[in-house]
Design an enzyme around this catalytic site. Structure first.
Site, short mmCIF file in Angstrom:
data_model
loop_
_atom_site.label_atom_id
_atom_site.label_comp_id
_atom_site.label_asym_id
_atom_site.label_seq_id
_atom_site.Cartn_x
_atom_site.Cartn_y
_atom_site.Cartn_z
N ASP A 55 0.84 -1.21 0.00
CA ASP A 55 0.00 0.00 0.00
C ASP A 55 0.87 1.25 0.00
OD1 ASP A 55 0.86 -0.16 2.61
OD2 ASP A 55 -1.11 0.08 3.52
N SER A 56 2.19 1.07 -0.02
CA SER A 56 3.11 2.18 -0.28
C SER A 56 2.82 2.81 -1.64
CB SER A 56 4.57 1.70 -0.22
OG SER A 56 4.75 0.57 -1.05
N ASP A 94 -0.80 -6.17 0.20
CA ASP A 94 -1.19 -5.49 1.44
C ASP A 94 -2.69 -5.34 1.54
OD1 ASP A 94 0.97 -4.89 3.07
OD2 ASP A 94 1.50 -3.07 1.96
N LYS A 122 -0.99 -9.26 3.64
CA LYS A 122 -0.22 -8.70 4.77
C LYS A 122 -1.08 -7.68 5.52
CE LYS A 122 3.49 -5.93 4.05
NZ LYS A 122 3.10 -4.64 4.65
N GLU A 124 -1.20 -5.07 9.10
CA GLU A 124 -0.42 -4.39 10.12
C GLU A 124 -1.14 -4.44 11.46
OE1 GLU A 124 0.40 -0.37 8.90
OE2 GLU A 124 1.20 -0.98 6.97
N GLU A 191 9.43 -3.72 10.36
CA GLU A 191 9.83 -2.43 9.75
C GLU A 191 10.40 -1.48 10.81
OE1 GLU A 191 6.90 -0.65 7.19
OE2 GLU A 191 8.07 1.19 6.96
O1 KIV Z 1 3.57 -1.05 1.58
C1 KIV Z 1 4.75 -1.41 1.56
O2 KIV Z 1 5.48 -1.21 0.58
C2 KIV Z 1 5.29 -2.05 2.75
C3 KIV Z 1 6.74 -1.93 3.02
C4 KIV Z 1 7.06 -2.13 4.43
C5 KIV Z 1 7.58 -2.79 2.18
O3 KIV Z 1 4.56 -2.64 3.49
#
Ligand code: KIV
Length: 275
Positions: A55-56, A94, A122, A124, A191
């Site tokens: 999600d970057s 993400d 993924k 968080e 991270e």
């Molecule tokens: O969104 C992203 O790019 C990440 C980074 C920590 C690699 O989660």
């Protein structure tokens, strides 16, 4: 030759079992982020083991100052693009901000990402996420947990800061890593934490850790593509190395990254945080 029109024999997609075999044999896992088909194809050919549709993309593609504006529909679109370009790299996606606030909502949104081509999602979060991870894993969604600096929490953290620096914070992070593993997470992204904590977490659990600013002792490394190519106009975090410098091409830069991750020479001390 365009990698997107590659007519050579198709290569099988890397599985979680293959990544686990690498982890067990001590081979470092090289991850990079990608958001669209051409770069995904290039990375795949250059030998990355795994691609994260992060999600970057909120920062590097959309120009936001955080990842919180990114929606599930946007993530699905980019996963579909990457899946078309990629053949053999493992594909992780993400779950964006507020897309996994309840287990049921998480399952619904994870299903969209997996139908788009993701092999793992993924999320968080710490202790509160254990129930959701168990719910997803029980319903055949492989999960990578994400601890340390969690960019979706930037507004509660008060900025992008190194995490786990005090003995109490480090202890809590190790306990959460074990809890999320026990809930069924098959991978853990760490991270922006001190290198010695990255090492302790990696030694405390039996699933691969993927580090970004978490030191050289993680089971693998990940960088945001734009950062490692020096293509992001914003501030460069300490953990970033520009792999395009000294290379003649983007493909050369990606190959150099994979080589350094495998050799354990990236991250070097200058890319690491201390307690
Ligand atoms: O969104 C992203 O790019 C990440 C980074 C920590 C690699 O989660």
């Amino acid at each position: 030759m365009s990698y997107l029109q590659d007519t050579s024999a198709p290569r099988a997609q890397t599985t979680i079992s293959q990544l686990n075999t690498m982890y067990q044999s001590g081979e470092k896992i090289a991850f990079l982020t990608a958001y669209e088909a051409s770069f995904a194809a290039l990375m795949d050919h250059a030998g990355v083991d795994a691609i994260l549709v992060g999600d970057s993309l909120g920062n590097v593609i959309q120009g936001h100052t955080s990842t919180t504006p990114v929606t599930i529909e946007e993530m699905v679109y980019h996963v579909e693009c990457v899946a078309r370009g990629n053949q053999s790299a493992f594909l992780m996606a993400d779950m964006p901000f507020a897309s996994y606030s309840t287990p049921e909502q998480a399952m619904d949104n994870a299903a969209h990402l997996m139908r788009a081509g993701a092999q793992m999602v993924k999320l968080e979060g710490g202790e509160w996420l254990a129930e959701t991870i168990r719910f997803l894993v029980d319903r055949s969604v492989p999960v990578c947990a994400h601890l340390g600096l969690m960019p979706q929490s930037v507004h509660t953290l008060g900025g992008f800061k190194v995490q786990g620096k005090s003995p109490e914070a480090a202890k809590k992070l190790i306990a959460e890593a074990k809890l999320l593993q026990d809930a069924g997470a098959q991978m853990l992204l760490l991270e922006a934490i001190p290198s010695d904590l990255g090492k302790q977490v990696t030694q405390a659990i039996q699933i691969p850790t993927i580090g970004i600013g978490a030191g050289p002792d993680c089971s693998g490394q990940v960088l945001v593509m734009h950062d490692m190519l020096g293509a992001f106009p914003g501030r460069t975090p300490k953990f970033v190395k520009n792999f395009l410098e000294g290379q003649g091409s983007i493909e050369g830069a990606i190959k150099a990254y994979v080589k350094e991750v495998k050799a354990g020479t990236f991250p070097a001390p200058e890319h690491c945080f201390k307690s």
